[in-house]
Enzyme design. Structure first.
Site, PDB file in Angstrom:
ATOM      1  N   ASN B 482      -6.132  -5.876  -1.562  1.00 13.33           N
ATOM      2  CA  ASN B 482      -5.954  -5.833  -3.030  1.00 13.33           C
ATOM      3  C   ASN B 482      -4.581  -5.662  -2.277  1.00 13.33           C
ATOM      4  O   ASN B 482      -4.820  -3.981  -2.441  1.00 13.33           O
ATOM      5  CB  ASN B 482      -6.283  -5.290  -4.477  1.00 13.33           C
ATOM      6  CG  ASN B 482      -5.514  -5.282  -5.435  1.00 13.33           C
ATOM      7  OD1 ASN B 482      -4.201  -5.502  -5.270  1.00 13.33           O
ATOM      8  ND2 ASN B 482      -5.726  -5.472  -6.587  1.00 13.33           N
ATOM      9  N   ASP B 483      -3.581  -5.690  -1.919  1.00  8.42           N
ATOM     10  CA  ASP B 483      -2.530  -4.711  -1.357  1.00  8.42           C
ATOM     11  C   ASP B 483      -2.240  -3.743  -2.292  1.00  8.42           C
ATOM     12  O   ASP B 483      -1.734  -2.408  -1.849  1.00  8.42           O
ATOM     13  CB  ASP B 483      -0.894  -5.822  -1.135  1.00  8.42           C
ATOM     14  CG  ASP B 483      -1.428  -6.212   0.372  1.00  8.42           C
ATOM     15  OD1 ASP B 483      -1.910  -5.384   0.413  1.00  8.42           O
ATOM     16  OD2 ASP B 483      -0.801  -7.481   0.134  1.00  8.42           O
ATOM     17  N   CYS B 484      -2.221  -4.020  -3.751  1.00  4.14           N
ATOM     18  CA  CYS B 484      -1.444  -3.203  -4.558  1.00  4.14           C
ATOM     19  C   CYS B 484      -2.736  -1.878  -5.226  1.00  4.14           C
ATOM     20  O   CYS B 484      -2.504  -0.672  -5.873  1.00  4.14           O
ATOM     21  CB  CYS B 484      -1.749  -3.566  -5.665  1.00  4.14           C
ATOM     22  SG  CYS B 484       0.411  -4.662  -5.323  1.00  4.14           S
ATOM     23  N   ASN B 486      -3.677   1.254  -4.105  1.00  6.50           N
ATOM     24  CA  ASN B 486      -3.406   2.535  -3.214  1.00  6.50           C
ATOM     25  C   ASN B 486      -3.638   2.628  -2.575  1.00  6.50           C
ATOM     26  O   ASN B 486      -3.521   4.222  -3.483  1.00  6.50           O
ATOM     27  CB  ASN B 486      -2.028   2.139  -2.895  1.00  6.50           C
ATOM     28  CG  ASN B 486      -1.667   0.416  -2.864  1.00  6.50           C
ATOM     29  OD1 ASN B 486      -0.390   0.711  -3.899  1.00  6.50           O
ATOM     30  ND2 ASN B 486      -1.604  -0.269  -1.910  1.00  6.50           N
ATOM     31  N   GLN B 499       2.601   0.095   0.017  1.00  4.96           N
ATOM     32  CA  GLN B 499       2.359  -0.211   1.125  1.00  4.96           C
ATOM     33  C   GLN B 499       2.360   0.160   2.505  1.00  4.96           C
ATOM     34  O   GLN B 499       1.729  -0.034   3.809  1.00  4.96           O
ATOM     35  CB  GLN B 499       2.338  -1.869   1.938  1.00  4.96           C
ATOM     36  CG  GLN B 499       0.995  -2.355   1.386  1.00  4.96           C
ATOM     37  CD  GLN B 499       1.547  -3.366  -0.325  1.00  4.96           C
ATOM     38  OE1 GLN B 499       2.886  -4.826  -0.265  1.00  4.96           O
ATOM     39  NE2 GLN B 499       1.446  -2.893  -1.437  1.00  4.96           N
TER      40      GLN B 499
END
Lengths: 811, 811
Positions: B482-484, B486, B499
């Protein structure tokens, strides 16, 4: 062919045919909030930084060109039209666009109704105000539906056109009364939102683009307008827009005004919200209230006009040549303000996302602006100098929002430092404010290593001294003023930028005669400044370096008939008769003649004669000759352009004034004037169909004699051409030049001229200067009367506040 | 509402209404030369890299949407129309678009004339071929003017839309016979040009956009077409285009074919020129000759169809459910090829300039593609592994043209390394080719530090082992899948990318349960591989780490009713009942149930029940619940989206199959099937007006239950959803799963199903597998007959080349 005319008394260019050969634009705002507006109302708005705070969306190089802007749609029975002709393109009964000083009006008439829209950014205001005046010219009642339209940009103009997998899900708006708020990403890290309001109750709205326009319709026929009925949409993702719907009834002869405000607000973290997910609208409402009647709007416009009256009263000429007068008194100075504000960031050729403020650019832009608002020039000089490195080198560009150097572009452009001397001395000569030299200015924005601005000038000077090549000439670094002469780059990968690709710096012999001339000119300025400050030892030290450079140029920079341009990486000559292509270049002729190098033995005259013979053409002076017909990896980008365009033998207007000043050095007033007139836009109005760009502002480039279409211009507005030409006409042709202790009077004009009058405000006093030329000479002040009293020499000393009458006789 | 229908026998989706709710597109080409084409012929072409080798220009998010493409204009008397309706939008008498396997046909009819255009990229060809068939259906003679149109991109799609001060001066073309060559920058560093040809003499051409279209016209009405007369322009700068003009006379009932070729050529430095400034056209002419008759074109199309016949024969099902069959047998596999080719680079949502190939993405894309062309998967695995660092970390993305890691994005996504194990073992299980493990593969593209691919798997495994947090769970790094999410970013500057912004890594306690589950699943794969290879010591070492991870998850990763999602920077729980928002996340439920962690004590069932209760909705399983209603700086981008969209409680389809596989682990066939069907596009065809994107391919995201418009999809085509769903339906629901030594048969289906047949080619043999379900169970192989002989267990051993009859009885 013309598409309009100059209205000098109103300081406007009036466009009467909407189908100009290219969008002809204007700039609104000159401090924080800016808008670009074309003659058909295309364009966009941003706050300070055209990349990071784009408020409305605009698509460059679109089909049709210039599609998208602040649009009004008028639905009158079944006819839909727009006051600016576009986007509807419904034929109008009449059309007129007036571009003035930071305001534009566009008026259209159709079927007995006129719609006039005034667009401007009021002083000290973060908003574009649009006053729409609808008038019924018929004998009956008119019922009209008015739709407004703006498309929001999702703030960052670069990612706005790349990152759709995110962007199509983030859009958010609020609608309250007649105000539409755009608040995308406000929920998270943004402290700003935008709004679009109107000062009347509305009968509907739309905020979702697809609902308003339709997936298959264009701006010319939004489905909501065609249907005549708003859809009352609240945007969630996709593309948020703002459209008001207003039903207007006009009695016979009646006029009604509607004031729209497109604004931008920043809130502190603790003041962001009114309640959960409801934005704090206080600041927006305050601005809306300031412009909630036509009377208030008219007053704000009057203030703006008074502001410009004041700015333009600092320098004005009456010459008898209306084209010259309108350029000097209005448009050239106006363009200087624009280049001061925008550097090379946002025009209809600069997309606003590629370039920030330039170290080199902004220093040069100063010289055409500093007399208008010296205080802003002062601030800019400090900003620029703050991006310098301790060794005198500097970032080539910085972002206006952060004022920090742009790492992507980097530094190493070895002419950059010298321009700081030009910028600073120009400011002091204009203002007399030597205190700027004592300001503590950081290096690379780090205050812990700050030194005085004077020390910055010293390291600037020494950066050249410390970077000399095998002939004692300045090493060129990445490039000098000519960004496209990349002598250390050697690029064969088309995805590399010529300007930012790693250079081969070790062992390079690449030297620049342009920087050499630049160093002599501003090195002498530095010496003069040191002397004025009583720093005689430093003056003597510097003078020695200048003298050495003059000798180096004479010994290694002269090709027999003109000055060389450079030595390449290997030490081979560039800009020499020995070369097959690019035998002669303009930049070194300009700078070495401005520096008067070898004037005593005829070098200056010879060089300028060679310019005339080899570089001059019908539309101006080209950059080099012969044009490059193939790619020279050792020369770089310059040889990448087709012959006759841009740096490859285009008329790169920025450098023409250097030659003009060179001509004035040897007193050739006719030649100086001919060169000036050739690229001066007001003189090109009649060939607008060929010239293509606006006849009221300079363009960066006009296609040269080797081009497919010589005379066609590109890249209007944001070019150093503006300041250099104003500097040249005002200080070297008309010859009124500020110095530390007074105004130098040193005209160089065609001998046929009878004279002219210049009014100049300088250090609080107003000088009415009458230049007479009874003996039909080009140069040389014979007598100078100051308030009736003869004065020796050609310098008017500083005089007290008030009006002073000066009479100059040439001879 | 439907806008077309499936034609399964031709493997086509047939669009009968051009006004689809969003452009519905297809992909042409699957190796080097690619085109995107919408149902109205919009789109563009590129060579290998959509950013650096864009051949034709396309404007994303334009108004109208999808404006610009390969357009044909037919002028029949005063009527101008286009076969794809757009751009002219002249109402047609009939319209049909057929998107097939790497080809598209678009046919329009107007006033008795039909125009059918076939578009495809022939196998092993760097060109898009367009066959235009004009037919006169009337009784009289028809005289028609046909204009073609393509707009060239100036190669680099990013600078093409930014750098106009350069671009407007560089355009160059050549015209020879019926071929228009685009050679901008070929003179300098480019070794490539493009061309557009037609196989007939032409009566005219245009290559300058402004001359052809006009500054104020749109694509719908180019001025040349309106006037019916070409201007014979040769572009110099501005915007070069290519338009042929052909006068066509058709007798009653007559048909004529015209073959257009849009091609790309690379020449070696020494072969660039035919003569000074005249490009070497040899290669272009060779390609044009290959397609200079309709017969040759038809033969090439037949080859392409045969190629796809072959690819799609590797796995096919007959289930009795035509929607399931068409997804498994045609569209899902087709989409897997597309995601294999394009990763996330170019679609109508991905602009082709933001993202290259992804380390994580491409490994996952492999699992839906590897059975089709294992050789290409092999090459891809080596490419991906070559961007790994010696410590097992890796670049998150790489550019397909250079195959080098993308420095702008960098690395530090701590799930990345594990996916290499999935990709590699999937390849070996499919192909039996263990030799790939002995390939020497560089680190960071540096062959001097190459090690075997097996060693790369070891460092991948150890990268997790070496990066554990305080609970013995994997540190998350920049982000996991899940790149989001963070957790180490803490960004408050909206101009920072979540990112790529520098992370606070020191002292972080941020751990990921998703990586924990992933590590257990592919750690076991790694153990299995080691055992197969006889590396029992390494297997034992690895098994210990896997066991430790299982324990750590049980101890620190269980929230009571479901698995936690993560620990944040401070060590606080995420995805816990303790949280106010985001109490439960899908990813850790998917991976920990796939890993069967705590299956023995009911954790798996409990977790899946919680998914059903809290995350499931009408249109699929949302990512998290409750959605985030404000920004959490310690969570990052996930909380930046409006509720119900994207990673903030959208139905992020990619992760739905993880839960489906989890369901199959505990034998819940009904539930697995229900989840599968909810997001499967063929089942959504009837709600195309809501769903918006193509009914033949998966989208990345469907708006979730918290959204403004639940069920609306975004980001179709380029999503890991394709491969994961094919993997899930083929291997876990239909249950035919390759292993090192044979095919595992392990269906998990609704108990109501009677059975189905799968044909599977595997290691050279063809298996005809009949699955029967007389006892109405969901899972469990009771008997297995191989060519009539009973076989113990549920694995079909490797069998010789030829056909084999397999009968499976569940029970």
């Amino acid at each position: 062919m013309k598409f309009g005319y100059f209205d000098d008394s109103n300081r406007e260019y009036v466009i009467t045919n909407p189908q100009t050969p290219w969008p002809w634009i204007n700039y609104l705002g000159n401090e924080d909030f800016f808008s670009l507006i074309s003659n058909t109302a295309g364009g966009y708005s941003f706050y300070k930084d055209a990349k990071f705070r784009r408020i409305t969306r605009y698509r460059y190089n679109n089909v049709p060109m210039d599609n998208g802007g602040r649009y009004f749609y008028i639905k009158d029975e079944d006819t839909v039209w727009s006051p600016g002709w576009k986007p509807c393109k419904t034929p109008l009964d009449s059309y007129e666009c007036r571009h003035g000083m930071n305001y534009t009006t566009i008026e259209g008439k159709k079927n007995g109704v006129s719609a006039k829209v005034l667009f401007f950014v009021p002083l000290k205001t973060w908003a574009e105000v649009q006053k729409v005046t609808l008038t019924n010219h018929t004998d009956g009642v008119k019922k009209i539906k008015l739709f407004s339209f703006q498309e929001w940009c999702l703030w960052n103009a670069a990612t706005d056109m790349e990152n759709f997998q995110r962007n199509f899900s983030t859009g958010e708006v609020e609608i309250e009364g007649s105000v539409i708020y755009h608040k995308t990403e406000y929920k998270e890290r943004r402290d700003h939102y935008a709004y679009y309001s109107v000062n009347t109750p509305i009968q509907g709205y739309d905020t979702d683009r697809e609902s308003f326009i339709g997936l298959y319709n264009g701006f010319e026929a939004p489905q909501v307008v065609v249907e005549g009925k708003p859809r009352m949409t609240e945007a969630h993702g996709w593309s948020p827009v703002a459209s008001h719907y207003i039903e207007v009834e006009l009695k016979a002869g009646e006029s009604k005004d509607f004031v729209f405000v497109l604004g931008y607000v920043e809130n502190k973290e603790e003041e962001k919200w009114e309640s959960k997910n409801i934005i704090n609208k206080t600041k927006a409402k305050a601005v809306i209230a300031r412009f909630d009647t036509a009377t208030k709007v008219d007053a704000a416009l009057a203030e703006l006009k008074a502001y410009w009256n004041n700015l333009l009263s600092v320098y004005s000429v009456t010459s008898g040549d209306e084209k010259l007068d309108r350029m000097v008194n209005i448009w050239n100075q106006y363009q200087c303000m624009i280049t001061f504000c925008f550097s090379r960031s946002a025009s209809f050729f600069e997309s606003g996302i590629g370039r920030g403020m330039g170290f080199r650019d902004s220093n040069q832009d100063l010289i055409g602006f500093v007399h208008q608002i010296p205080e802003r020039a002062r601030e800019r000089i400090i900003d620029i100098a703050s991006t310098q490195f301790p060794d005198g080198g500097c970032y080539h560009q910085y972002q206006p929002l952060t004022k920090r150097g742009n790492n992507d572009i980097g530094g190493g452009f070895n002419d950059d430092p010298m321009w700081l001397i030009l910028g600073t001395t120009s400011y002091i000569k204009e203002s007399g404010d030597f205190s700027i030299l004592n300001e503590m200015v950081p290096f690379d924005n780090d205050m812990s290593v700050a030194r005085t601005l004077f020390d910055h000038l010293t390291v600037s000077f020494d950066h050249v001294v410390n970077n000399l090549g095998p002939h004692g000439l300045p090493l060129i670094g990445r490039a000098d003023w000519n960004d496209c002469l990349n002598l250390n780059c050697f690029s064969n990968d088309p995805n590399e930028s010529f300007q930012t690709t790693e250079n081969k710096t070790e062992g390079t012999k690449a030297e620049s005669l342009m920087i050499a001339g630049l160093f002599v000119v501003y090195g002498r300025d530095y010496v003069q400044l040191c002397n004025v400050l009583g720093k005689t030892e430093e003056a003597a030290r510097a003078q020695k370096h200048v003298d050495n450079m003059v000798e180096a140029v004479k010994q290694h920079g002269w090709d027999g008939e003109w000055f060389l341009r450079a030595y390449d990486y290997y030490g081979h000559k560039i800009g020499s008769n020995e070369n097959e292509e690019g035998k002669i270049f303009i930049e070194s002729q300009g700078w070495c003649t401005m520096a008067e190098i070898g004037i005593e033995n005829g070098m200056v005259k010879k060089a300028l004669d060679s310019v005339k013979e080899r570089l001059d053409c019908e539309y101006g002076i080209v950059l080099n000759n012969p044009a490059f017909s193939k790619y020279y990896i050792e020369y770089g980008e310059i040889s990448s352009y087709p012959p006759g365009y841009k740096e490859n033998a285009g008329i790169f207007c920025h450098n023409n004034p250097w030659v003009i000043i060179g001509e004035t050095k040897i007193g050739r007033g006719e030649q100086a004037w001919e060169y000036f007139r050739k690229i001066c836009p007001a003189y090109l109005e009649e060939i607008s169909d060929l010239h293509k760009t606006e006849p009221y502002v300079y363009s960066q480039m006009i296609a040269g004699k080797d081009a497919f279409k010589p005379g066609e211009a590109k890249n209007s507005w944001l070019t150093g051409t503006a300041s250099w030409n104003f500097y040249t006409i005002s200080q070297y042709i008309l010859g009124i030049r500020p110095d530390y202790n007074g105004l130098i009077i040193d005209p160089c004009i065609p001998s046929s001229w009878e004279g002219y009058t210049v009014t100049r405000q300088f250090r609080g006093a107003t000088y009415h200067i009458r230049v007479e030329n009874p003996n039909k000479v080009s140069k040389g002040v014979k007598t100078l009367l100051v308030n009736g009293k003869p004065q020796d020499g050609n310098i008017i000393p500083l005089l007290p506040v008030g009006n002073h009458q000066i009479v100059v006789q040439l001879g």
